[in-house]
Every structure is written in C-alpha cells, then in structure tokens.
Design an enzyme around this catalytic site. Structure first.
Site, PDB file in Angstrom:
ATOM      1  N   CYS A 132       0.829  -1.206   0.000  1.00 14.99           N
ATOM      2  CA  CYS A 132       0.000   0.000   0.000  1.00 14.99           C
ATOM      3  C   CYS A 132       0.861   1.253   0.000  1.00 14.99           C
ATOM      4  O   CYS A 132       1.394   1.659   1.035  1.00 14.99           O
ATOM      5  CB  CYS A 132      -0.920  -0.006   1.227  1.00 14.99           C
ATOM      6  SG  CYS A 132      -1.875   1.503   1.420  1.00 14.99           S
ATOM      7  N   CYS A 135      -0.293   4.200   2.154  1.00 11.51           N
ATOM      8  CA  CYS A 135       0.005   4.057   3.597  1.00 11.51           C
ATOM      9  C   CYS A 135       1.479   4.312   3.882  1.00 11.51           C
ATOM     10  O   CYS A 135       1.811   4.932   4.891  1.00 11.51           O
ATOM     11  CB  CYS A 135      -0.300   2.639   4.095  1.00 11.51           C
ATOM     12  SG  CYS A 135      -1.760   1.856   3.417  1.00 11.51           S
ATOM     13  N   ASP A 136       2.361   3.817   3.037  1.00  7.46           N
ATOM     14  CA  ASP A 136       3.766   3.702   3.445  1.00  7.46           C
ATOM     15  C   ASP A 136       4.764   4.524   2.626  1.00  7.46           C
ATOM     16  O   ASP A 136       5.948   4.546   2.963  1.00  7.46           O
ATOM     17  CB  ASP A 136       4.187   2.220   3.373  1.00  7.46           C
ATOM     18  CG  ASP A 136       3.393   1.362   4.360  1.00  7.46           C
ATOM     19  OD1 ASP A 136       2.999   1.911   5.401  1.00  7.46           O
ATOM     20  OD2 ASP A 136       3.167   0.175   4.090  1.00  7.46           O
TER      21      ASP A 136
END
Ligand code: NAP
Length: 308
Positions: A132, A135-136
C-alpha cells in the site's frame, strides 16, 4: 441464539459498526475473522488516520478500536463465519460450531492484497515491503524503490511514490500492460520512473540483520538471466481480492467480486449491509472504512426500527 445485529469482520469498518450499534443498544456480536484487525495489522506506522498527530502503529490502532467497541458491550468472538443463509428471516449464520440467527447483518470482511508468495516477502512485510503506497510511501524518502505489477494500481502507486522516492522502478512480467493508456503514459512520462519488463521477482533479499530489504532477485522471463536489483523498498501492486466468496449467489457483486451497495450501505438483500473495502475498490482507506462502518450501523439501526 438470536441476535439483532451480527457483524462479520474486524477491520476499521467492523469495529466502527460495532461501536455504533453497541452504543445504540443493539447488542451486536462481532466475529473477528481469519485476520483479526484486518489489513492494518500488516502495516507499521499509520500517519493518515485523523486524531493521531504523531502517527499510530497499525496493530495498536486496531487494538484501540477493539477496546472501544468492547467498552460498550460488543460481544467480540474469535473465529469466523463460515456459512450464511440470507434467503430467510431471521438470517442464519454458521461459525463452524453452531448456527446463530440475526435480524440484520453487517458485512465488513474486507479485501486482501494479492501477494507474490515468494521467499522473503512475508518476513519483510512492513520492513521494506508493502502492499500500500498511500500508507507507506512517506517512509521511502530519497531512496530507490520498486513497484511490482503492470495494472492501474502499479502505475498509480509508482507515480505516488515519486513524491518521496528518488527513483521508482516498475517491474512487470510482460511487455504489454493491463493498465489504462492514460495511467501508463503518466508513469512513462515521469522522469523518476523506469521500467523493467519481461521480468519476475523470485526472491526478496535481506540485509545482514535479516530485518530490512536489501535487494530483489530478478529473472528475465525470456533469457532466464538472473540478476539482483538493490532497492530500499518494494511495493507489491498486483491487485486486491475482496473477501466475498461466502456471499456468492446471495449478494449482488460487481464482476470484480466487490459487493454492490445502494442508498448508503444497503446490499441487494434487505437487512444486510456492507461496509469497508468489501464494497470499495476505489478508496480503500482505514478512515473511509471506518466511515462506511458508521453508515452501516446507522442504516441497520434505522432498518431494524422500521421492521418493528
Ligand atoms: P489488475 O488490473 O488486475 O493488474 C494486476 C497486475 O499485476 C497485472 O499487470 C498482472 O500482470 C500483475 N500480476 C498479477 N499477478 C502477478 C504475479 N503473481 N506476479 C507478477 N505480476 C502479477 O489490478 P489493479 O492494477 O489492482 O487494478 C484493479 C482494478 O482497479 C482495475 O479495474 C483498475 O483499472 C482499477 N484501478 C483504477 C485506478 C484508477 O483509475 N485510479 C487505480 C487503481 C486501480 P498480467 O498483466 O501479466 O496479468
């Protein structure tokens, strides 16, 4: 045993639905499912969930959501629902040991990122390997990362990653792309992105500490030549699969398997509501899942009141 509301799944959608339905005195039962806490339990820092200015560790966030739902009396059960029968009222669900009846059901079974299934991948998830970018990505500033895949997700993730990374290499197993022309062109026009085609990743290699990603072991599918590509991050973007097998033939789905919803969170069966990634191929964020979990709880509460 008969219940007013049964919630299937324990990601942000399920726990938010549990919080709202328990505070509404509907005494919900929530089944945690095969991956208690859902996809956030396989990420590390979550920096985009409002209310945590310093960020929060994914599994900690899920523990907090769980205790908040438990505080208002949600009956949280380990195990998972294995069979549902939505053809009669009350609905009948089976958890492998017993049948339980429910007047309303909230489906929040989520989606699963497809993974490559190669050595190193599991071990390094959250330590250089991610599924993801939203997200990261911010953890990969000024370093070289790889994105594996050739669809719209891979193009989108690669473009997004260029905001942070110094270089992004898209590794794709063929020469043709499943990605739409416009998304592909955007990636091709991006100076920070390079493509390595006809290539598969056979292994993810660690540093000596065995804790961080060091490189990808690549194999050219045409020449069989094997090489190593040093990278600091690898994003697997080969698609997601909604966890909807159990509902086949009972709830209307899109061709992709995601549940169809109308008027908020209503599924094709009255009294069954869907929240979170199981009905969302587009946004797939913890906060949107929590938002639709709240919506499903309110929809269920109103629907139950109408039945009385
Ligand atoms: P996808 O279209 O199914 O593409 C998956 C890609 O991963 C394909 O290129 C596939 O290669 C590759 N792949 C699959 N399994 C692999 C494996 N084991 N090893 C190596 N490569 C593998 O999935 P997606 O990109 O997640 O897109 C899903 C849907 O969401 C699509 O309809 C897409 O248009 C949509 N979407 C839209 C947007 C947007 O419009 N902003 C963004 C993201 C996604 P092959 O081509 O060789 O099979």
């Amino acid at each position: 045993m008969s219940h007013k509301v049964v919630i299937i799944g324990s990601g942000p959608a399920g726990y938010t639905a549990a919080l709202y339905t328990s505070r509404a005195d509907l005494a919900p039962v929530l089944y945690e499912g095969l991956q208690p806490g859902g996809q956030l339990t396989i990420t590390t820092d979550v920096e985009n969930f409002p209310g945590f200015p310093e960020g929060v560790i994914g599994p900690d966030l899920m523990e907090r959501m769980k205790s908040q739902a438990a505080r208002f009396g949600t009956d949280i059960r380990q195990g998972y629902i294995q069979k549902v029968d939505f053809s009669k009222r009350p609905f009948v669900l089976n958890d492998g040991k017993e049948d339980l009846e429910a007047d309303a059901v909230i489906v929040s079974t989520g989606a699963t990122a497809k993974l490559l299934g190669i050595p190193g991948e599991d071990h390094l998830m959250g330590y250089g390997v991610s599924a993801c970018a939203t997200c990261d990505a911010a953890f990969f500033r000024d370093v070289h990362v790889a994105v594996i895949g050739g669809g719209d997700s891979a193009m989108e993730e690669a473009n997004y990653l260029t905001k942070f990374a110094s270089k992004v290499t898209i590794i794709h197993r063929r020469e043709e792309f499943r990605a739409s022309q416009i998304m592909l062109k955007r990636a091709q026009d991006n100076e920070k992105i390079e493509f390595v085609l006809n290539t598969v990743v056979d292994e993810m290699l660690t540093h000596d500490d065995k804790r961080r990603l060091r490189a990808l072991k690549l194999r050219n599918t045409q020449s069989d030549e094997v090489s190593e590509m040093p990278v600091d991050g690898a994003f697997v973007a080969i698609g997601h699969k909604p966890n909807t097998e159990m509902f086949a033939g009972q709830l209307d789905m899109h061709d992709t398997g995601y549940l169809k919803v109308h008027d908020g969170t209503h599924t094709s069966v009255e009294g069954v509501f869907a929240a979170g990634d199981v009905a969302d191929a587009e946004y797939r964020q913890a906060i949107t899942a929590a938002g639709t979990g709240c919506m499903a709880a309110l929809d269920a509460e109103r629907w139950l009141a109408e039945q009385e």
